[in-house]
Motif scaffolding. Structure first.
Motif, PDB file in Angstrom:
ATOM      1  N   GLY A 121       0.807  -1.201   0.000  1.00 62.67           N
ATOM      2  CA  GLY A 121       0.000   0.000   0.000  1.00 62.67           C
ATOM      3  C   GLY A 121       0.839   1.248   0.000  1.00 62.67           C
ATOM      4  O   GLY A 121       2.047   1.190   0.184  1.00 62.67           O
ATOM      5  N   PRO A 122       0.137   2.314  -0.259  1.00 63.92           N
ATOM      6  CA  PRO A 122      -1.312   2.418  -0.386  1.00 63.92           C
ATOM      7  C   PRO A 122      -1.829   1.846  -1.721  1.00 63.92           C
ATOM      8  O   PRO A 122      -1.182   1.999  -2.753  1.00 63.92           O
ATOM      9  CB  PRO A 122      -1.583   3.918  -0.296  1.00 63.92           C
ATOM     10  CG  PRO A 122      -0.294   4.586  -0.631  1.00 63.92           C
ATOM     11  CD  PRO A 122       0.805   3.619  -0.312  1.00 63.92           C
ATOM     12  N   VAL A 123      -2.987   1.187  -1.632  1.00 66.77           N
ATOM     13  CA  VAL A 123      -3.628   0.588  -2.797  1.00 66.77           C
ATOM     14  C   VAL A 123      -5.126   0.852  -2.751  1.00 66.77           C
ATOM     15  O   VAL A 123      -5.713   0.961  -1.679  1.00 66.77           O
ATOM     16  CB  VAL A 123      -3.374  -0.937  -2.883  1.00 66.77           C
ATOM     17  CG1 VAL A 123      -1.917  -1.235  -3.176  1.00 66.77           C
ATOM     18  CG2 VAL A 123      -3.813  -1.646  -1.612  1.00 66.77           C
ATOM     19  N   ARG A 153      -8.919  -0.015  -2.801  1.00 62.11           N
ATOM     20  CA  ARG A 153      -9.702  -1.160  -2.352  1.00 62.11           C
ATOM     21  C   ARG A 153     -11.175  -0.783  -2.297  1.00 62.11           C
ATOM     22  O   ARG A 153     -11.527   0.393  -2.276  1.00 62.11           O
ATOM     23  CB  ARG A 153      -9.257  -1.647  -0.966  1.00 62.11           C
ATOM     24  CG  ARG A 153      -7.899  -2.290  -0.964  1.00 62.11           C
ATOM     25  CD  ARG A 153      -7.946  -3.626  -1.705  1.00 62.11           C
ATOM     26  NE  ARG A 153      -6.695  -4.330  -1.654  1.00 62.11           N
ATOM     27  CZ  ARG A 153      -5.845  -4.421  -2.656  1.00 62.11           C
ATOM     28  NH1 ARG A 153      -6.072  -3.789  -3.793  1.00 62.11           N
ATOM     29  NH2 ARG A 153      -4.736  -5.114  -2.537  1.00 62.11           N
ATOM     30  N   THR A 211      -8.817   3.658   0.089  1.00 66.28           N
ATOM     31  CA  THR A 211      -7.393   3.398  -0.084  1.00 66.28           C
ATOM     32  C   THR A 211      -6.898   2.689   1.173  1.00 66.28           C
ATOM     33  O   THR A 211      -7.211   3.116   2.289  1.00 66.28           O
ATOM     34  CB  THR A 211      -6.623   4.717  -0.294  1.00 66.28           C
ATOM     35  OG1 THR A 211      -7.208   5.421  -1.385  1.00 66.28           O
ATOM     36  CG2 THR A 211      -5.161   4.445  -0.585  1.00 66.28           C
ATOM     37  N   SER A 212      -6.125   1.609   0.962  1.00 70.42           N
ATOM     38  CA  SER A 212      -5.705   0.770   2.088  1.00 70.42           C
ATOM     39  C   SER A 212      -4.199   0.615   2.190  1.00 70.42           C
ATOM     40  O   SER A 212      -3.478   0.730   1.198  1.00 70.42           O
ATOM     41  CB  SER A 212      -6.307  -0.633   1.947  1.00 70.42           C
ATOM     42  OG  SER A 212      -7.702  -0.607   2.086  1.00 70.42           O
ATOM     43  N   VAL A 213      -3.759   0.297   3.415  1.00 64.75           N
ATOM     44  CA  VAL A 213      -2.405  -0.172   3.685  1.00 64.75           C
ATOM     45  C   VAL A 213      -2.531  -1.437   4.532  1.00 64.75           C
ATOM     46  O   VAL A 213      -3.457  -1.577   5.329  1.00 64.75           O
ATOM     47  CB  VAL A 213      -1.519   0.860   4.412  1.00 64.75           C
ATOM     48  CG1 VAL A 213      -1.234   2.052   3.526  1.00 64.75           C
ATOM     49  CG2 VAL A 213      -2.118   1.300   5.724  1.00 64.75           C
ATOM     50  N   TYR A 214      -1.590  -2.373   4.317  1.00 64.60           N
ATOM     51  CA  TYR A 214      -1.595  -3.654   5.009  1.00 64.60           C
ATOM     52  C   TYR A 214      -0.362  -3.782   5.884  1.00 64.60           C
ATOM     53  O   TYR A 214       0.734  -3.369   5.493  1.00 64.60           O
ATOM     54  CB  TYR A 214      -1.600  -4.799   3.994  1.00 64.60           C
ATOM     55  CG  TYR A 214      -2.873  -4.879   3.192  1.00 64.60           C
ATOM     56  CD1 TYR A 214      -3.894  -5.737   3.576  1.00 64.60           C
ATOM     57  CD2 TYR A 214      -3.053  -4.098   2.063  1.00 64.60           C
ATOM     58  CE1 TYR A 214      -5.075  -5.822   2.845  1.00 64.60           C
ATOM     59  CE2 TYR A 214      -4.230  -4.167   1.321  1.00 64.60           C
ATOM     60  CZ  TYR A 214      -5.235  -5.042   1.714  1.00 64.60           C
ATOM     61  OH  TYR A 214      -6.396  -5.108   0.998  1.00 64.60           O
ATOM     62  N   GLU A 257      -5.414  -4.440   8.036  1.00 64.20           N
ATOM     63  CA  GLU A 257      -5.558  -3.436   6.982  1.00 64.20           C
ATOM     64  C   GLU A 257      -6.215  -2.203   7.577  1.00 64.20           C
ATOM     65  O   GLU A 257      -7.172  -2.304   8.341  1.00 64.20           O
ATOM     66  CB  GLU A 257      -6.435  -4.019   5.875  1.00 64.20           C
ATOM     67  CG  GLU A 257      -6.826  -3.066   4.776  1.00 64.20           C
ATOM     68  CD  GLU A 257      -7.800  -3.706   3.777  1.00 64.20           C
ATOM     69  OE1 GLU A 257      -8.292  -2.962   2.906  1.00 64.20           O
ATOM     70  OE2 GLU A 257      -8.078  -4.926   3.875  1.00 64.20           O
TER      71      GLU A 257
END
Length: 126
Positions: free
Chosen positions: A95-97, A99, A107-110, A120
């Motif tokens: 991420g950020p990606v 979703r 927008t997500s981060v894992y 997430e």
């Protein structure tokens, strides 16, 4: 009829380490439960399988370390979530990606909890 999530279950192998992580990183309220703890986040709760907790007879197989995959709504822009994780030494894995979550596009981060479960943060803020 409206159904809301009440709780789900994660694995904890070290109460002190996980309690600190979930309180600091997710802002959870730590709730003593029998020989263990639960983590309350708003209207939902994470119950924990871990040391000295017997989930039987309901859970035939306890949740295993690293076996959970959970998403939490971050209340601000995703950049502030990344900064929050960085300040606490938590590595962003992806991420950020873009979703799609419960509120639509975000927008997500894992990242991972101390037992390896995938977490997430999703932000719906533009």
């Amino acid at each position: 009829m409206r159904i809301d999530l009440d709780h789900c279950v994660i694995h904890v192998s070290n109460w002190e380490r996980s309690n600190a992580f979930y309180q600091t990183i997710l802002g959870a309220e730590i709730i003593p439960r029998g020989n263990g703890f639960a983590y309350r986040l708003g209207n939902a709760q994470l119950n924990c399988h871990g040391p000295n907790v017997n989930p039987a007879p309901v859970a035939h197989i306890p949740v295993q370390p690293g076996n959970s995959d959970l998403c939490f709504i971050w209340p601000d822009k995703i950049e502030s979530a990344i900064e929050h994780l960085k300040q606490h030494g938590v590595a962003v894995e992806v991420g950020p990606v873009a979703r799609f979550g419960s509120k639509g596009h975000g927008t997500s981060v894992y990242f991972r909890d101390p037992d390896g479960s995938l977490l997430e943060f999703i932000s719906y803020s533009v």
